[in-house]
Each structure stands twice: as structure tokens, then as C-alpha cells.
Design an enzyme around this catalytic site. Structure first.
Site, PDB file in Angstrom:
ATOM      1  N   CYS A  54     -91.526  -4.242  -5.175  1.00  9.77           N
ATOM      2  CA  CYS A  54     -92.584  -4.518  -6.152  1.00  9.77           C
ATOM      3  C   CYS A  54     -93.696  -5.368  -5.531  1.00  9.77           C
ATOM      4  O   CYS A  54     -94.867  -5.144  -5.787  1.00  9.77           O
ATOM      5  CB  CYS A  54     -92.037  -5.297  -7.349  1.00  9.77           C
ATOM      6  SG  CYS A  54     -90.434  -4.774  -7.915  1.00  9.77           S
ATOM      7  N   ASP A  55     -93.317  -6.374  -4.737  1.00  4.94           N
ATOM      8  CA  ASP A  55     -94.283  -7.404  -4.359  1.00  4.94           C
ATOM      9  C   ASP A  55     -94.614  -7.463  -2.871  1.00  4.94           C
ATOM     10  O   ASP A  55     -95.498  -8.232  -2.467  1.00  4.94           O
ATOM     11  CB  ASP A  55     -93.750  -8.781  -4.796  1.00  4.94           C
ATOM     12  CG  ASP A  55     -93.483  -8.811  -6.299  1.00  4.94           C
ATOM     13  OD1 ASP A  55     -94.254  -8.185  -7.035  1.00  4.94           O
ATOM     14  OD2 ASP A  55     -92.504  -9.454  -6.734  1.00  4.94           O
TER      15      ASP A  55
ATOM     16  N   CYS B 134     -87.936  -8.883  -5.548  1.00  7.58           N
ATOM     17  CA  CYS B 134     -88.133  -7.442  -5.378  1.00  7.58           C
ATOM     18  C   CYS B 134     -89.210  -7.146  -4.339  1.00  7.58           C
ATOM     19  O   CYS B 134     -90.410  -7.203  -4.630  1.00  7.58           O
ATOM     20  CB  CYS B 134     -88.503  -6.830  -6.729  1.00  7.58           C
ATOM     21  SG  CYS B 134     -88.935  -5.092  -6.599  1.00  7.58           S
TER      22      CYS B 134
END
Ligand code: NDP
Length: 305
Positions: A134-135, A131
Site C-alpha cells: 500500500c505505502d 503494508c
């Protein structure tokens, strides 16, 4: 005994809830382990009709949820642990509580596929991710690879260029599967390079506790090389979340729920499936929402009968 329980809170689940709630069926939605579903990890959604300027995935899902709640949908914030048939309906277990309903709408979606390497498991969250939204932030000024050749890989690669200095897409074939517009956007980006015909056979850095590189196998030349990098993003598609219903409903060879064509009916009376859990072909937010509407209408008809 409720009329309808909806399992899942992506576009399919919330749309089913909006329709069921407006039909006065007082739906209960189990939001699951990943509330909001896959759009929560997407950035701009540019193809959902009604949003000409695009909208962020999490913002869109909040609107879906708000709309369902407005008509009286109840929500449980936990996943369902088991689902079984009982006399006249279904029984669900969640957090040591049981819930019963005459009909159930399954909208559990699909989850990101993993590469299946031991080193991937060991380094997950330590440089390996599925992701970018997200990261991606953690890779400011670093070098990363994105594995895959579909729209997701293009999208993730483009997004990562906001942070990383260099993004390399590693694809196992010599051409992308992605749509032309997504493909061109990625190939035009000066920060994106492509390594064709190659598979990641190992992620390096297990001893160091963080990703230091990858081993790449060129499927044409059969040569293996090492590429030093800081992060690995897998964008290789999705698998349907059907563990809950395995053994209860008919699944196809890829484990998607089999439905009667043109409907959301499964082979089990009173159990309906909508969204990505039954759709290996389109997998779009808008098609998921459309089938969520169908599931609520199918459930309503079933309950009337
Ligand atoms: P896809 O199934 O479309 O693509 C998966 C890619 O990963 C393929 O290129 C495939 O290779 C590759 N792959 C699969 N397994 C492996 C493996 N084990 N090792 C290496 N590579 C592998 O999935 P996506 O998630 O990209 O897209 C799913 C759907 O979502 C599509 O319909 C897409 O259009 C849509 N989507 C739309 C977006 C948008 O419009 N903004 C954004 C993201 C997704 P191969 O090509 O060889 O099969």
C-alpha cells in the site's frame, strides 16, 4: 431467515460462498472493513496452485469474488457490528439493519499486529505502515526499516527495495523464522541489510509529524542506539479477528476460534469457522480456501438435519 450468512471476504469466505451458492443455499456475504482480506495487500502470490506464473493478490481475490457472484451470492459491503444467537439461528446487525440466518460461517481472518508503541500510533500513516504494497511507493529514494523475521518481513523488505534506497530488517533474534527460500532471497538482495537481536523501543519524529528515526535496543548488549530512517514497516505477524464472537464461541489462548479437529464446527451449533480466524498454524490462502469449502459443506449438512 436465510439459510447461511458468511462473514468475511478472503479466500475462506469466498470459497464458502462458492460452495454454498452451488448448493442453492443463496448465501449472503458480508465483505467487512477490508474486502478481499489480507491478499489485497500482497503482491505476487506464487504458491496458489493453478497459477504457474503467479498472480497478484487483488487479481486473485477478484477471481474468487466473481466466481461466488456467478452462482448467485449476495454481497453486503459493510462490516457486521454484532452477532447473537436467537431461536433457531443467529441475528446480525450491520448499518442499523438486522439480518437473520439459520447458520453462520465466520471467515473474518486475521489482521496485522502492531508494535504497540505510543509513537507508532502517533506516526501511523506518517511513515509507519504495516503494508509495503500500500505505502511502499511513498518511500522512493528513502531509507526504511522492516521489523520482523518471518516470511512477511522478507517479502515486505524485498518489495520495498523497488522504491527505497536502503532497507534494513530489524529482528529481535539472531536468526530468521522465515522459510529458506524467502530468507535467501532477502539476504542476497544488495539493498537489504539486517540488524540482529534488536527491538524498536521508540519511533522518532512525533514532533516533526513524520518518521525521522528509531531507537533500537540491542537485547544482547543492552545498548540503545538511534538509527535515522524515513519509514517503519511492521511485519510481525497477525491476530485473529474474533472480537465479534468473543463471549459467544470458545477461543484459544491466542484468541483463535476453537474448532472440533478436522471440521469447521465451533462449540455453538450452526456457527462454523474457517480460514485464518481459526488457524494459527498454516495461515495460507490455499488452506483458508480449503477450510471455506469445509465450512460450506458442514453448514449444508447442518441445514439438512
Ligand atoms: P510469523 O508469525 O511467521 O512471523 C512473525 C515475525 O515477527 C517473527 O519473526 C517474530 O519474531 C516477529 N515478531 C512477533 N512479534 C514481534 C514484536 N512484538 N516485536 C518484534 N518482532 C516480533 O508471521 P508472518 O506474517 O511473517 O507469516 C505468517 C504466515 O504467512 C507464515 O505461515 C508465513 O509462512 C506465511 N507467509 C507466506 C508468504 C509467502 O509464501 N509468499 C509471505 C508472507 C507470509 P520471532 O521469530 O522471534 O518469533
Amino acid at each position: 431467515m436465510r439459510d447461511v450468512i458468511i462473514i468475511g471476504s478472503g479466500p475462506a469466505g469466498w470459497t464458502a460462498a462458492i460452495y454454498a451458492a452451488r448448493a442453492n443455499l443463496k448465501p449472503l456475504v458480508f465483505e467487512g472493513a477490508e474486502p478481499g482480506g489480507q491478499l489485497m495487500t500482497t503482491t505476487d502470490v506464487e504458491n496458489f496452485p493453478g497459477f504457474p506464473q503467479g498472480i497478484l493478490g487483488p487479481d486473485l481475490m477478484k477471481l474468487f469474488r466473481d466466481q461466488a457472484l456467478r452462482f448467485g451470492t449476495e454481497v453486503v459491503g459493510y462490516p457486521v457490528e454484532s452477532l447473537r444467537q436467537i431461536d433457531g439461528g443467529f441475528e446480525l446487525l450491520s448499518q442499523e439493519q438486522t439480518y437473520q440466518a439459520t447458520s453462520v460461517i465466520l471467515a473474518t481472518g486475521a489482521s496485522a499486529r502492531r508494535l504497540g508503541l505510543e509513537s507508532e500510533k502517533a506516526l501511523y500513516g506518517h511513515g509507519v505502515s504495516a503494508c509495503a504494497t500500500c505505502d511502499g511507493f511513498f518511500f522512493r529514494g528513502k531509507k526504511v526499516i522492516v521489523v520482523g523475521g518471518g516470511d512477511s518481513a522478507m517479502e515486505e523488505a524485498n518489495f520495498l527495495t523497488r522504491f527505497a534506497d536502503e532497507v534494513t530488517i530489524v529482528h529481535r533474534r539472531h536468526e530468521f523464522k522465515a522459510s529458506q527460500i524467502m530468507r535467501e532471497r532477502a539476504l542476497k538482495n544488495p539493498k537489504i541489510k539486517v540488524i540482529w537481536n534488536s527491538e524498536v523501543t521508540e519511533i522518532l519524529g512525533v514532533d516533526a509529524g513524520h518518521v525521522t528515526g528509531v531507537k533500537l535496543h540491542d537485547v544482547e548488549t543492552d545498548q540503545t542506539t538511534e538509527l535515522p530512517i524515513d519509514g517503519v514497516f511492521a511485519a510481525i505477524g497477525h491476530s485473529p479477528n474474533t472480537n465479534l464472537v468473543e463471549g459467544l464461541v470458545t477461543l484459544d489462548e491466542k484468541k483463535y476460534v476453537t474448532i472440533k479437529p478436522g471440521t469447521t464446527l465451533t462449540n455453538v451449533e450452526g456457527l462454523f469457522a474457517c480460514g485464518d480466524v481459526q488457524d494459527a498454524r498454516y495461515r495460507q490462502a490455499i488452506t483458508a480456501a480449503g477450510s471455506g469449502c469445509m465450512a460450506a459443506l458442514d453448514a449444508e449438512r447442518y441445514l439438512e438435519k
